[in-house]
Design a protein around this motif. Structure first.
Motif, PDB file in Angstrom:
ATOM      1  N   MET A  34      21.462  19.316 -10.237  1.00 46.25           N
ATOM      2  CA  MET A  34      21.464  19.152 -11.690  1.00 46.25           C
ATOM      3  C   MET A  34      20.078  18.705 -12.160  1.00 46.25           C
ATOM      4  O   MET A  34      19.511  17.747 -11.636  1.00 46.25           O
ATOM      5  CB  MET A  34      22.495  18.107 -12.104  1.00 46.25           C
ATOM      6  N   THR A  35      19.519  19.399 -13.116  1.00 44.22           N
ATOM      7  CA  THR A  35      18.238  19.022 -13.690  1.00 44.22           C
ATOM      8  C   THR A  35      18.442  17.901 -14.705  1.00 44.22           C
ATOM      9  O   THR A  35      19.279  18.013 -15.610  1.00 44.22           O
ATOM     10  CB  THR A  35      17.578  20.226 -14.377  1.00 44.22           C
ATOM     11  N   LEU A  36      17.677  16.807 -14.547  1.00 43.37           N
ATOM     12  CA  LEU A  36      17.751  15.697 -15.485  1.00 43.37           C
ATOM     13  C   LEU A  36      16.753  15.918 -16.615  1.00 43.37           C
ATOM     14  O   LEU A  36      15.590  16.243 -16.379  1.00 43.37           O
ATOM     15  CB  LEU A  36      17.444  14.376 -14.777  1.00 43.37           C
ATOM     16  N   ARG A  37      17.222  15.739 -17.832  1.00 44.52           N
ATOM     17  CA  ARG A  37      16.396  15.920 -19.017  1.00 44.52           C
ATOM     18  C   ARG A  37      15.698  14.589 -19.329  1.00 44.52           C
ATOM     19  O   ARG A  37      16.348  13.556 -19.449  1.00 44.52           O
ATOM     20  CB  ARG A  37      17.261  16.385 -20.188  1.00 44.52           C
ATOM     21  N   VAL A  38      14.374  14.637 -19.468  1.00 49.71           N
ATOM     22  CA  VAL A  38      13.563  13.431 -19.653  1.00 49.71           C
ATOM     23  C   VAL A  38      12.851  13.486 -20.993  1.00 49.71           C
ATOM     24  O   VAL A  38      12.324  14.534 -21.393  1.00 49.71           O
ATOM     25  CB  VAL A  38      12.525  13.292 -18.520  1.00 49.71           C
ATOM     26  N   ALA A  39      12.826  12.346 -21.681  1.00 50.25           N
ATOM     27  CA  ALA A  39      12.050  12.215 -22.917  1.00 50.25           C
ATOM     28  C   ALA A  39      11.152  10.990 -22.791  1.00 50.25           C
ATOM     29  O   ALA A  39      11.445  10.064 -22.029  1.00 50.25           O
ATOM     30  CB  ALA A  39      12.971  12.088 -24.126  1.00 50.25           C
ATOM     31  N   ILE A  40      10.058  11.004 -23.532  1.00 49.27           N
ATOM     32  CA  ILE A  40       9.092   9.911 -23.495  1.00 49.27           C
ATOM     33  C   ILE A  40       8.950   9.321 -24.891  1.00 49.27           C
ATOM     34  O   ILE A  40       8.828  10.051 -25.877  1.00 49.27           O
ATOM     35  CB  ILE A  40       7.721  10.399 -22.988  1.00 49.27           C
ATOM     36  N   LEU A  41       8.958   7.993 -24.966  1.00 49.97           N
ATOM     37  CA  LEU A  41       8.717   7.284 -26.220  1.00 49.97           C
ATOM     38  C   LEU A  41       7.366   6.586 -26.117  1.00 49.97           C
ATOM     39  O   LEU A  41       7.183   5.691 -25.294  1.00 49.97           O
ATOM     40  CB  LEU A  41       9.823   6.260 -26.480  1.00 49.97           C
ATOM     41  N   GLY A  42       6.414   7.020 -26.933  1.00 48.73           N
ATOM     42  CA  GLY A  42       5.072   6.456 -26.897  1.00 48.73           C
ATOM     43  C   GLY A  42       4.101   7.371 -26.188  1.00 48.73           C
ATOM     44  O   GLY A  42       3.914   7.259 -24.978  1.00 48.73           O
ATOM     45  N   PRO A  43       3.444   8.305 -26.916  1.00 55.71           N
ATOM     46  CA  PRO A  43       2.582   9.322 -26.296  1.00 55.71           C
ATOM     47  C   PRO A  43       1.153   8.840 -26.042  1.00 55.71           C
ATOM     48  O   PRO A  43       0.192   9.420 -26.534  1.00 55.71           O
ATOM     49  CB  PRO A  43       2.614  10.455 -27.319  1.00 55.71           C
ATOM     50  N   GLY A  44       1.012   7.757 -25.253  1.00 58.13           N
ATOM     51  CA  GLY A  44      -0.314   7.228 -24.961  1.00 58.13           C
ATOM     52  C   GLY A  44      -0.798   7.612 -23.574  1.00 58.13           C
ATOM     53  O   GLY A  44      -0.273   8.534 -22.933  1.00 58.13           O
ATOM     54  N   GLY A  45      -1.802   6.870 -23.077  1.00 54.52           N
ATOM     55  CA  GLY A  45      -2.405   7.191 -21.797  1.00 54.52           C
ATOM     56  C   GLY A  45      -1.459   7.058 -20.629  1.00 54.52           C
ATOM     57  O   GLY A  45      -1.425   7.925 -19.745  1.00 54.52           O
ATOM     58  N   ILE A  46      -0.683   5.975 -20.589  1.00 48.55           N
ATOM     59  CA  ILE A  46       0.242   5.785 -19.472  1.00 48.55           C
ATOM     60  C   ILE A  46       1.361   6.815 -19.531  1.00 48.55           C
ATOM     61  O   ILE A  46       1.910   7.214 -18.495  1.00 48.55           O
ATOM     62  CB  ILE A  46       0.808   4.346 -19.464  1.00 48.55           C
ATOM     63  N   ALA A  47       1.708   7.285 -20.725  1.00 49.95           N
ATOM     64  CA  ALA A  47       2.737   8.319 -20.859  1.00 49.95           C
ATOM     65  C   ALA A  47       2.302   9.608 -20.169  1.00 49.95           C
ATOM     66  O   ALA A  47       3.137  10.344 -19.622  1.00 49.95           O
ATOM     67  CB  ALA A  47       3.038   8.581 -22.330  1.00 49.95           C
ATOM     68  N   ALA A  48       1.012   9.880 -20.171  1.00 50.65           N
ATOM     69  CA  ALA A  48       0.509  11.086 -19.503  1.00 50.65           C
ATOM     70  C   ALA A  48       0.750  11.011 -17.997  1.00 50.65           C
ATOM     71  O   ALA A  48       1.037  12.030 -17.354  1.00 50.65           O
ATOM     72  CB  ALA A  48      -0.973  11.270 -19.797  1.00 50.65           C
TER      73      ALA A  48
END
Length: 324
Positions: A1-15
């Motif tokens: 099963m593929t897990l769907r991922v979202a990110i909150l806060g598009p900064g340097g560490i998010a990359a």
């Protein structure tokens, strides 16, 4: 099963987290990114994938993530982790968990009440050398000696204690977490900190030199010295652990030399290439699938935050604090 991922806060560490998601494809898929600045969210999504949003609720409703990576700066937490937890979304929250223990405890309580998998981002624990040390029969630890030295201005918010918590909470907390992970919870703390070289920098009110001494009533000791006044562009992170049957000298999370305490025994070299961001995310994905706790649950992050806050308080009050 593929897990769907979202990110909150598009900064340097998010990359870094987005790169980890890509490394674990097709098991993980980045489906959304949320930030207050529409242009920044769109630029991040264009580079790393997923759909851009400026509202967390709307993103959760639109892309239905299984896991939310909360990569906000410390000062920007306004209940988003709790909000996602109430909607049944699993969490990876970057360190420090918060700027105060009450906020951290609310996150922990929300995650526990919802029954989700919720982890804190202390990725040093996933390094090859750190994992190997924990697997060895080293005996009782006696001394931890750590150092963290760099020289960078970072983001504007990083320089303000009210927003970042200072270098102690932003960077040194990783070594404080290793103290807990490898030695245990101390009984006392004494610390000093100061701003020696950045007083003329507008908005810079955090420490650029510090030292911490943790103590245990049974005689164990941990020390950490740190600065943001060393060689520009160089990040020096090292630590040694002296235990009953082994001494470990670490030059990073993947590399160390282990020397037995018995005379004449050969040293062991531990080297690795593990990306701790990938290993951390893989552990969380497995925890979600296996319905188990992650390696570093939010409660662990709160305990490490409590220790870092105590060290900062000890430095500001100029006295040793009892922790037990």
């Amino acid at each position: 099963m593929t897990l769907r991922v979202a990110i909150l806060g598009p900064g340097g560490i998010a990359a870094r987290h987005a790169a980890a998601v890509r490394a674990l494809a097709p098991d993980l898929d980045l489906v959304g990114v949320c930030g207050r600045d529409p242009a920044r969210a769109a630029a991040f999504a264009h580079t790393h994938g997923g759909a851009p949003f400026t509202d967390l609720d709307r993103m959760i409703g639109a892309v239905a993530p299984d896991l939310l990576i909360v990569a906000l700066p410390p000062f920007a937490h306004r209940g988003e982790a709790e909000q996602a937890a109430r909607r049944g979304v699993h969490l990876l929250v970057e360190k420090p968990l918060a700027l105060d223990i009450a906020t951290a405890n609310r996150m922990v309580a929300a995650a526990q009440a919802s029954g989700i998998v919720a982890a804190n981002g202390f990725m040093y624990r996933f390094g090859d050398a750190v994992r190997r040390w924990k697997a060895l029969d080293t005996g009782r630890p006696a001394v931890f000696a750590g150092a963290f030295h760099c020289n960078a201005l970072h983001a504007d918010w990083w320089r303000e204690e009210a927003k970042s918590g200072g270098q102690l909470l932003e960077q040194i907390i990783h070594l404080i977490d290793l103290v807990r992970h490898c030695v245990g919870n101390p009984d006392s703390v004494y610390a000093r900190r100061g701003n020696l070289f950045h007083r003329a920098v507008a908005g810079y009110d955090i420490e650029d030199v510090s030292a911490i001494l943790f103590g245990w009533d049974d005689g164990r000791i941990a020390t950490i010295n740190a600065s943001n006044a060393s060689v520009p562009g160089v990040w020096h992170k090292s630590w040694s652990i002296i235990a009953e049957r082994m001494t470990g000298r670490f030059t990073g999370w993947n590399d160390a030399e282990f020397t037995p305490a018995t005379g004449g025994a050969a040293s062991q070299t531990a080297t690795g290439t593990t990306d701790p961001f990938v290993a951390q995310l893989a552990d969380i994905a497995e925890a979600i699938r296996d319905r188990r706790a992650p390696a570093v649950p939010l409660a662990e992050g709160a305990a490490t935050l409590r220790l870092a806050l105590a060290a900062r308080q000890a430095a500001d009050e100029g006295r040793e604090l009892r922790l037990t």
